[in-house]
Structures are given as structure tokens and as C-alpha cells.
Write a protein that holds these residues in place. Structure first.
Motif, PDB file in Angstrom:
ATOM      1  N   ASP A  93       1.639   2.159   6.573  1.00 22.07           N
ATOM      2  CA  ASP A  93       0.581   1.362   7.190  1.00 22.07           C
ATOM      3  C   ASP A  93       1.231   0.102   7.748  1.00 22.07           C
ATOM      4  OD1 ASP A  93      -1.850   0.646   8.031  1.00 22.07           O
ATOM      5  OD2 ASP A  93      -2.725   0.288   6.047  1.00 22.07           O
ATOM      6  N   ASP A 140       2.034  -3.518   8.740  1.00 23.59           N
ATOM      7  CA  ASP A 140       1.670  -4.811   8.168  1.00 23.59           C
ATOM      8  C   ASP A 140       1.750  -5.878   9.261  1.00 23.59           C
ATOM      9  OD1 ASP A 140       1.151  -6.949   6.558  1.00 23.59           O
ATOM     10  OD2 ASP A 140       3.160  -7.039   5.681  1.00 23.59           O
ATOM     11  N   ASP A 171      -0.833  -8.014   9.697  1.00 22.88           N
ATOM     12  CA  ASP A 171      -1.901  -8.960   9.370  1.00 22.88           C
ATOM     13  C   ASP A 171      -1.527 -10.400   9.705  1.00 22.88           C
ATOM     14  OD1 ASP A 171      -3.257  -6.819   8.511  1.00 22.88           O
ATOM     15  OD2 ASP A 171      -3.026  -7.216   6.357  1.00 22.88           O
TER      16      ASP A 171
END
Length: 646
Positions: free
Chosen positions: A504, A506, A508
């Protein structure tokens, strides 16, 4: 003892005939190199005898003064090259002269273009050696006898360089090899002592063996006795032998005494190459483990670069005595393109191959030599980027083996690596990891890359969509070795290397709070759709989730963060290795894509299943994979298209 003639006429291999034809026409403008090639071969033969005689001095047969002798005869129109080196048996003559006993020959001929200029470079790269004789000669006669063999075991080989050659047993009193070139009518320029001497001094001055010719001594003329002296002058002039080269090992000279031309000519001798090298390093290490090295990077990759059985290009000498050219302990596999010599002063002359393999001194020499080579490449990258780009285009793929093989120098090698990237969107590999790090976005803490089986597949991978949108650079890796490289090079400069097709993402830190809240809402909205897709695909996937990496494509496949990439699985399957241990991929769908949005409202379970399978198969194809059932994919796709017509 009577000699059994046993004369045979044999045909050349097709490759030899092809090579001879190409060489005569492509290298004719540089025809004087024939003498350099024959002298280099003679020097190698002497080196081999000197090494064999370390354990059996009877091979010298009472004559340990090794030398190369040149002769010419204007009347017979011949040039003769004579050495008293190791010599050859009948079998060795057939192996080395009648055939080209080298792997990679087929690929070499396939690479020829038909353009003489380009082909001459390739032919030089192949290393034609003895065959260069036929550039100037219409017949070549080689007579040889192996050191230590009976004089009746001589061998004579003869050919006009066309379809065949003869080979017979003859009596030969002296060991070694004699090559007689019967010159073409157009090559009279080489029947001149001054011309021969100038070629030797130009190309072979560095040969450590004496190269000798007869020196004519003209008798003095006394005017008072002119008639008597004129009669004497008709008699053959007395002759003595003179050495026409410097006859000292080039690497033992001080660097300031050696010209660039000297270095280049020595490279051509030691590497049997026709072109100048790209760069070299000449260094002497003193202390308890004393050695000298003179190492070169060729301008072009040798034709057998990918032959795992090819000998290394570095020759080992001990106090100027040749020991071996098969010293795998001197240079690691990823530097197998390096050519040159290492002369160790502190090793015993009677060293065996087994001792070499276990010697701590050899390990120390190897470590020092590798550091010198890496330093040479670092200097080239810093001081001459254009020349380094040429180096990388020839040897970059091999250098990528470095971090896999040489853990102690992993960081230094990593700085030398070059890649293509989305920064330029071209297939030119000119981005260093230092370049990449210097351009990283604020808050970015990973070096992102994508692997694929071609540059085009990497460049157009759906995994890049979110990165392009956010302006984040991604390395585009399409060499087969790249999969092994990134599995062994996990970080650089404290930054983790992360595949954009694994785990996934990252990102963010690069998103605002509002974007995160929006993602959470969409995830809740699509929960039922994701569950239904997972039910349809069943055991084909490990998980179905919304994608944060797609902006244009409807779906993609993602490997587990610790799993094998889909590209690597494909490579292994092509190699015939079962990948039963591979994990099932993660299937990601793009909620912003119209097809995925349509699925949220699809009431027909059969139609939903067809659409799911189509998206899944498309994701496989976009990764360069193959479908298990292409016909089923076409059938489902046609059904979907027909539905749009109503």
C-alpha cells in the motif's frame, strides 16, 4: 626417426570463412596490424612456456633465452615471424587455427551490419589474431612443435585463406612456432626492414620479450682500394642480430615515462582489441604485499560479455613472469569486462591454481584492485560524464550485478548506477540515485521505482498515474537484472527503495487532511462492491481494495509488500521455474473510473461478474502478463461491447 606425413586437407568452419572475408575487406585500411597480432600471439606463447617451465625446466630444451625473430625475403616475397615459445600439437593447431572455438560466435555474426566502418570495429572487438595475416598474404604457412615433444612431432599448416587448409606432420628441430606470410603482389611495402621496424616500434615496443631482426653492417669503403672493395661488396654483408623493441615490461616503468599511445598499444596487445581503451588506471602498491596493476576499461563490450564460462580479462604475473590469464580470484564477475595485468612481487613463482584460490594475499590484491577500478569509474563519472555515459551504455547492465555480488562495496557501486526515470521520460539511463535524492519532494522519504520487461511497459505502467499527478519521480527499470538488483539494494543514502507496484503506497505525508477524509468516505461507499468482486475472483487474488495509485486506469494488480513482483514471477516462469510459492496478487480498482462506478449500481450478477473478469484480465495484460484463457476474455469483452449497441 622417420616422420609419418599424414597430410590432410580440411575445410574451414563456415564462421572462419565468413570472418576472413569480412576482415580482409573491413580492416584493409589498417592492414599493418597483422604484425602486431602475430607478435602478440608469439609473446603469449613465450609467457605460457615460461610458466610451464617453472615446474619442468626441461621444456626449455637447453634454450631458455625466449625471443621473437622477424625475417623478410624480397626475392621470395615473404615475412617470417618465429618464436621459441610453447608451440602447438596437431590437435591444438586444428582447434586454434581451423576453427573459432569461442561461444557467442553466432550472436557476433548476427550483429554485423554490412557497413565496413562499423563491422571493422566489431571484428576488432571479436579479436581475429592470426587470421589478420590474410589481409596482406595470399598464402600462410605455419610450422610448429610443442615444447618437450619429439622433433618428429612437428606440424605444418598451410592455407590460402579461402575454403580449406592442409595440415601434416613434419620434423621440426626447434620448439615453438614459425609463421611464413607469402605476400600479395600489392603488399611490397612490407618487404622493407625500416617499415617492419617502424611497425614494431609503433605497436609492439612494450612487449617485454626481445623482438629481433638481422642488422645489416655495410662494409667501409676505402677510395684507394676502390676496385678491391667493390669486389668485396658483392659478397653478402656480415650480419648480427639486433633487438628492435625496448623489451621491458611497460607496467614496470614510471608513469611519467609512458605516453598515452604507449598505454593504448599495450592495451591492444593484452586485450587483443583493435580500438583504444576508454580509460585506464596504473598503480603500484608497496608494503608487505607488493604489486603493480595496469587495468583498462574497453571502449566496447566484448562479444562474449554474457558468456559465464569466458575467461577473465586480467592476467596475473609474478615478478614479470606470466602465471595465468584464468585468474578468477583477481576480479569479481561484475567487473569481468576489465582487461589488463596485475604483477605481484610477494607471491612465490611456483604458485598453483589451488594456492591462488586459498591465498590471503590474492584476496588482498583483489580487494585493492577492485577499489582502484571503482575509483577510476568514480573519477570518470565526476570528470567526464559524457565518457561515463558511453561506459554505462556498454557495461551498465553488468555493473548492476555489483550490489548483488560485492556487499563490501555496495554503497560505492550504488553511486555509479544509472537509470531511466519519469524525470526525462526517455529510455536513456542517465539518472543516478544521488540525482534522484536531490529532486525528492518535501516530505518524500522513499526512492520509488517500477520494474517491467521493457522500457515502454515501465513508462506506461498504470502504477505511475498517481506519481505523475503528484509530480513524484519514479525510476523506470526494464533490464532483467533490475529485479535482482532492487532485492539486494534496499536503500540508498538512508532512503528506502520502494516499488510502486508493491504494498500500500504511503503517500499520506504528501496529502492534506481533506484528501484523507475524502478517501475514508469513498472506502465506506465501495465496501459492498469490493466484497462482491472478491467473491467473483475467489482464489485468484488475496485481497480486493480501492486504489490510491490509479487516476486513469480502472484497475491494476499489486504484489504484497514482501512478495515477489509480478514481473519477477514472469521472468522465473520463462526460465522454467515453478512459482508455486508465489503469493496471490492484490487487485486494486479505481473508484473514480466510470467502469468501476458503474459496477456500484450493477444489478445483473452475471454482467457484474463479466465486468470483473474483464478488468482483472486487463490488469494482467497491462503488467505484460499472459491470460490463462484469452478466448474467454474476448468472449466477455464482446458481450460487453454488444450491450453498448442496444
Amino acid at each position: 626417426m622417420a616422420v609419418e606425413t599424414k597430410k590432410e586437407t580440411l575445410g574451414f568452419e563456415t564462421e572462419v570463412k565468413h570472418l576472413l572475408h569480412l576482415m580482409i575487406h573491413s580492416l584493409y585500411s589498417n592492414k599493418e596490424i597483422f604484425l602486431r597480432e602475430l607478435i602478440s600471439n608469439a609473446s603469449d606463447a613465450a609467457d605460457k612456456l615460461r610458466f610451464e617451465a617453472l615446474s619442468n625446466d626441461r621444456l626449455y630444451e637447453g634454450d631458455s633465452e625466449l625471443k621473437i625473430r622477424l625475417e623478410y625475403d624480397k626475392e621470395k616475397r615473404t615475412i617470417t615471424v618465429i618464436d621459441n615459445g610453447i608451440g602447438m600439437t596437431r590437435e591444438e593447431v586444428q582447434e586454434h587455427i581451423g576453427t573459432i572455438a569461442k561461444s557467442g560466435t553466432r550472436q557476433f555474426f548476427e550483429s554485423l551490419t554490412g557497413e565496413q566502418a562499423k563491422d571493422s570495429e566489431l571484428i576488432g572487438q571479436f579479436g581475429v589474431g592470426f587470421y589478420s595475416s590474410f589481409i596482406v598474404a595470399d598464402k600462410v604457412t605455419l610450422t610448429t612443435r610443442k615444447a618437450g615433444a619429439d622433433k618428429s612431432e612437428g606440424v605444418r599448416w598451410e592455407s590460402t585463406g579461402e575454403g580449406d587448409y592442409t595440415i601434416e606432420s613434419v620434423e621440426k628441430a626447434q620448439r615453438g612456432t614459425e609463421i611464413v606470410l607469402h605476400l600479395k603482389e600489392s603488399e611490397s611495402e612490407f618487404l622493407d626492414g625500416y617499415r617492419i621496424r617502424s611497425i614494431v616500434r609503433k605497436f609492439s615496443d612494450h612487449i617485454s620479450l626481445p623482438i629481433v631482426m638481422d642488422k645489416e653492417i655495410m662494409p667501409s669503403m676505402d677510395k684507394d682500394e676502390e676496385g678491391e672493395e667493390a669486389e668485396k661488396a658483392k659478397a653478402p654483408a656480415p650480419v648480427e642480430e639486433e633487438t628492435i623493441n625496448r623489451a621491458s615490461a611497460l607496467w614496470t616503468r614510471a608513469r611519467q615515462e609512458i605516453s598515452e599511445e604507449d598505454y593504448n598499444e599495450f592495451y591492444k596487445h593484452v586485450a587483443h582489441d583493435f580500438q583504444d581503451p576508454l580509460v585506464h588506471v596504473h598503480s603500484k602498491v608497496e608494503g608487505t604485499n607488493e604489486y603493480t596493476l595496469l587495468l583498462y576499461v574497453p571502449s566496447r563490450a566484448p562479444f562474449d560479455l554474457w558468456d559465464r564460462d569466458a575467461k577473465h580479462g586480467v592476467k596475473l604475473y609474478i615478478r614479470k613472469v606470466f602465471i595465468t590469464d584464468d585468474a578468477e580470484q583477481l576480479m569479481p564477475r561484475y567487473l569481468r569486462f576489465i582487461r589488463g595485468i596485475i604483477d605481484a612481487s610477494s607471491l612465490p613463482l611456483n604458485v598453483s591454481r589451488e594456492i591462488l584460490q586459498q591465498s590471503k594475499q590474492i584476496s588482498t590484491i583483489k580487494s585493492g584492485a577492485v577499489k582502484k577500478v571503482l575509483g577510476m569509474l568514480e573519477g570518470l563519472a565526476s570528470n567526464d560524464p559524457e565518457k561515463y555515459a558511453k561506459f554505462w551504455s556498454e557495461f551498465g547492465t553488468v555493473m548492476k550485478e555489483g550490489p548483488i555480488e560485492d556487499h563490501s562495496n555496495k554503497e560505492r557501486i550504488a553511486k555509479l548506477l544509472r537509470f531511466a526515470s519519469t524525470h526525462a521520460d526517455t529510455d536513456k539511463q542517465d539518472v543516478s540515485l544521488e540525482n534522484y535524492v536531490s529532486r525528492m519532494k518535501e516530505g518524500q522519504d522513499k526512492i520509488y521505482y517500477v520494474t517491467a520487461d521493457s522500457f515502454s511497459a515501465a513508462k506506461n505502467s498504470p502504477h505511475l498515474e498517481i506519481f505523475r499527478k503528484k509530480g513524484i519521480e519514479v525510476l523506470l527499470l526494464s533490464d532483467r537484472i533490475d529485479e535482482w538488483l532492487v532485492s539486494n539494494l534496499s536503500e540508498f543514502d538512508g532512503k528506502h527503495l520502494q516499488s510502486v507496484a508493491k504494498g500500500d503506497l504511503d503517500l499520506d505525508k504528501l496529502d492534506g487532511e481533506e484528501a484523507k477524509k475524502e478517501q475514508e468516505d469513498v472506502n465506506k461507499e465501495f465496501e459492498p462492491v469490493l466484497k462482491q468482486i472478491k467473491d467473483v475472483l475467489a482464489d485468484k487474488v488475496s485481497e480486493v481494495r480501492l486504489s490510491h495509485r490509479l487516476t486513469e486506469s480502472p484497475a491494476c494488480l499489486v504484489a504484497d509488500v514482501y512478495g515477489m513482483s509480478l514481473n519477477m514471477e514472469r521472468i522465473m516462469k520463462e526460465a522454467g521455474q515453478s512459482m508455486g510459492m508465489g503469493r496471490k496478487p492484490i487487485f486494486e480498482v479505481n473508484p473514480a473510473h466510470p467502469l468501476v462506478a458503474r459496477m456500484k449500481n450493477e444489478q445483473d450478477d452475471s454482467r457484474f461478474a463479466d465486468l470483473t473478469h474483464i478488468l482483472f484480465d486487463q490488469a494482467i495484460l497491462s503488467e505484460g502478463g499472459q491470460l490463462d484463457d484469452p478466448a474467454a476474455f474476448v468472449h466477455k469483452l464482446n458481450g460487453l461491447l454488444q450491450g453498448l449497441l442496444h
